[in-house]
Design an enzyme around this catalytic site. Structure first.
Site, PDB file in Angstrom:
ATOM      1  N   ARG A   9      -1.266   9.024 -12.857  1.00 58.42           N
ATOM      2  CA  ARG A   9      -0.515   9.365 -11.729  1.00 58.42           C
ATOM      3  C   ARG A   9       0.669   9.518 -11.617  1.00 58.42           C
ATOM      4  O   ARG A   9       0.799  11.199 -11.327  1.00 58.42           O
ATOM      5  CB  ARG A   9      -0.879   8.692 -10.268  1.00 58.42           C
ATOM      6  CG  ARG A   9      -2.492   7.625  -9.888  1.00 58.42           C
ATOM      7  CD  ARG A   9      -2.142   6.762  -8.933  1.00 58.42           C
ATOM      8  NE  ARG A   9      -1.781   6.276  -9.207  1.00 58.42           N
ATOM      9  CZ  ARG A   9      -1.932   4.992  -9.222  1.00 58.42           C
ATOM     10  NH1 ARG A   9      -3.024   4.753  -9.917  1.00 58.42           N
ATOM     11  NH2 ARG A   9      -0.794   3.711  -9.162  1.00 58.42           N
ATOM     12  N   GLU A  61       3.501  -9.329 -14.842  1.00 58.56           N
ATOM     13  CA  GLU A  61       4.197 -10.651 -14.504  1.00 58.56           C
ATOM     14  C   GLU A  61       2.999 -11.489 -15.569  1.00 58.56           C
ATOM     15  O   GLU A  61       3.775 -12.659 -15.852  1.00 58.56           O
ATOM     16  CB  GLU A  61       2.677 -10.328 -12.775  1.00 58.56           C
ATOM     17  CG  GLU A  61       3.511 -11.991 -12.364  1.00 58.56           C
ATOM     18  CD  GLU A  61       2.507 -11.927 -11.365  1.00 58.56           C
ATOM     19  OE1 GLU A  61       1.556 -10.701 -10.807  1.00 58.56           O
ATOM     20  OE2 GLU A  61       2.469 -12.948 -10.314  1.00 58.56           O
TER      21      GLU A  61
HETATM   22  P1  AMP Z   1       6.391  -1.407 -12.080  1.00 54.53           P
HETATM   23  O1  AMP Z   1       6.128  -1.242 -13.235  1.00 54.53           O
HETATM   24  O2  AMP Z   1       5.915  -2.853 -11.340  1.00 54.53           O
HETATM   25  O3  AMP Z   1       7.223  -0.049 -11.197  1.00 54.53           O
HETATM   26  O4  AMP Z   1       4.933  -0.212 -11.682  1.00 54.53           O
HETATM   27  C1  AMP Z   1       4.699   0.710 -11.549  1.00 54.53           C
HETATM   28  C2  AMP Z   1       3.316   1.873 -12.276  1.00 54.53           C
HETATM   29  O5  AMP Z   1       2.631   0.879 -10.938  1.00 54.53           O
HETATM   30  C3  AMP Z   1       2.956   3.281 -11.264  1.00 54.53           C
HETATM   31  O6  AMP Z   1       2.822   3.781 -12.528  1.00 54.53           O
HETATM   32  C4  AMP Z   1       2.603   3.119 -10.266  1.00 54.53           C
HETATM   33  O7  AMP Z   1       1.464   3.715 -10.238  1.00 54.53           O
HETATM   34  C5  AMP Z   1       1.646   1.744  -9.855  1.00 54.53           C
HETATM   35  N1  AMP Z   1       2.105   0.506  -9.292  1.00 54.53           N
HETATM   36  C6  AMP Z   1       2.794  -0.837  -8.622  1.00 54.53           C
HETATM   37  N2  AMP Z   1       2.801  -0.718  -7.582  1.00 54.53           N
HETATM   38  C7  AMP Z   1       1.813  -0.427  -6.899  1.00 54.53           C
HETATM   39  C8  AMP Z   1       1.475  -0.220  -5.451  1.00 54.53           C
HETATM   40  N3  AMP Z   1       2.014  -0.778  -5.235  1.00 54.53           N
HETATM   41  N4  AMP Z   1       0.827   1.661  -5.109  1.00 54.53           N
HETATM   42  C9  AMP Z   1       0.395   2.173  -6.395  1.00 54.53           C
HETATM   43  N5  AMP Z   1       0.631   2.564  -7.386  1.00 54.53           N
HETATM   44  C10 AMP Z   1       1.182   0.961  -8.034  1.00 54.53           C
END
Ligand code: AMP
Length: 174
Positions: free
Chosen positions: A61, A98
Site C-alpha cells: 500500500r 510480535e
Molecule cells: P508497523 O510496522 O507496525 O508500523 O506496521 C506498518 C505496516 O502494517 C504498514 O505497512 C501498514 O500498512 C500495516 N498496518 C499496521 N497496522 C495497521 C492498521 N491498524 N490498519 C491498516 N494497516 C496497518
C-alpha cells in the site's frame, strides 16, 4: 473535496486481521479520485521541505502513495518489497514482529550513495516496518531525510522508533 471530508472515507474494520486490531481500510478513499488527490497533495506539501531525490514506497500500500508523490514531484521511485520478488541484487533487512520476524528487500542500486530519500507508507503503526526500511536504505548508502504516512496510529508510538528525521502524517489518531 476537503482533507477533512477525505478522512471520512477511511473505513475502520474492527478485529481484522485478528481480534483487537482496528484495521484502517483505505480502499474507499482510493476509490474516490478527488480524495486520493487531496491526500496526495497534502503529503507532497509536507515532504517538499525535505528535498528528497527519491521517494521509497513500502510494499504494497505504500506504493499507492509513493508513486503519485514521486510522479508529481518529478523524483525517482524506489520499491521496498517483500522477499523473493526482486530480480536483481538486493539488500535485505530483517525485523522483529510480535511473533517471529519479517524481511524486506530493495535493489542494491535503487539509491545512489548520499542520495536523499523520503520513505512513504499508508499507515504508521508500531514503526517496525518503517524503521527497517530506513536501515535498508542506509545499507545501500542512501540518506533518509523524512517519512510520510497517510495515517499515524499515534497511540502505538511508532514515531519514536524512526530517529531524528521529520515524520509527516496527514491523519493522526491518539
Ligand atoms: P508497523 O510496522 O507496525 O508500523 O506496521 C506498518 C505496516 O502494517 C504498514 O505497512 C501498514 O500498512 C500495516 N498496518 C499496521 N497496522 C495497521 C492498521 N491498524 N490498519 C491498516 N494497516 C496497518
Amino acid at each position: 473535496m476537503s482533507i477533512h471530508d477525505a478522512e471520512k472515507l477511511i473505513r475502520d474494520v474492527p478485529d481484522f486481521p485478528k481480534p483487537g486490531i482496528v484495521f484502517k481500510d483505505i480502499a474507499p478513499l482510493l476509490a474516490d479520485g478527488k480524495a486520493w488527490r487531496v491526500v496526495t497533495e497534502a503529503m507532497i506539501a509536507e515532504v517538499s521541505a525535505c528535498k528528497p531525490e527519491k521517494l521509497a514506497g513500502i510494499e504494497s500500500r505504500g506504493f499507492l502513495f509513493a508513486a503519485p508523490l514521486a510522479y508529481e514531484m518529478g523524483r525517482g521511485l524506489v520499491l521496498i518489497r517483500k522477499p523473493g520478488k526482486l530480480p536483481w541484487k538486493v539488500v535485505r533487512e530483517e525485523y522483529a514482529l510480535e511473533y517471529g520476524t519479517d524481511t524486506i528487500e530493495m535493489h542494491v542500486d535503487a539509491v545512489a550513495p548520499g542520495e536523499r530519500v523520503v520513505i512513504v507508507d499508508d499507515v504508521l503503526a508500531t514503526g517496525g516496518t518503517a524503521a527497517a526500511a530506513k536501515r535498508l536504505i542506509e545499507k545501500a548508502g542512501g540518506v533518509v531525510v523524512g517519512f510520510a504516512f497517510m495515517v499515524e496510529l499515534g497511540f502505538l508510538g511508532g514515531r519514536a522508533r524512526l530517529g531524528d528525521v521529520p515524520v509527516a502524517s496527514i491523519y493522526r489518531y491518539d
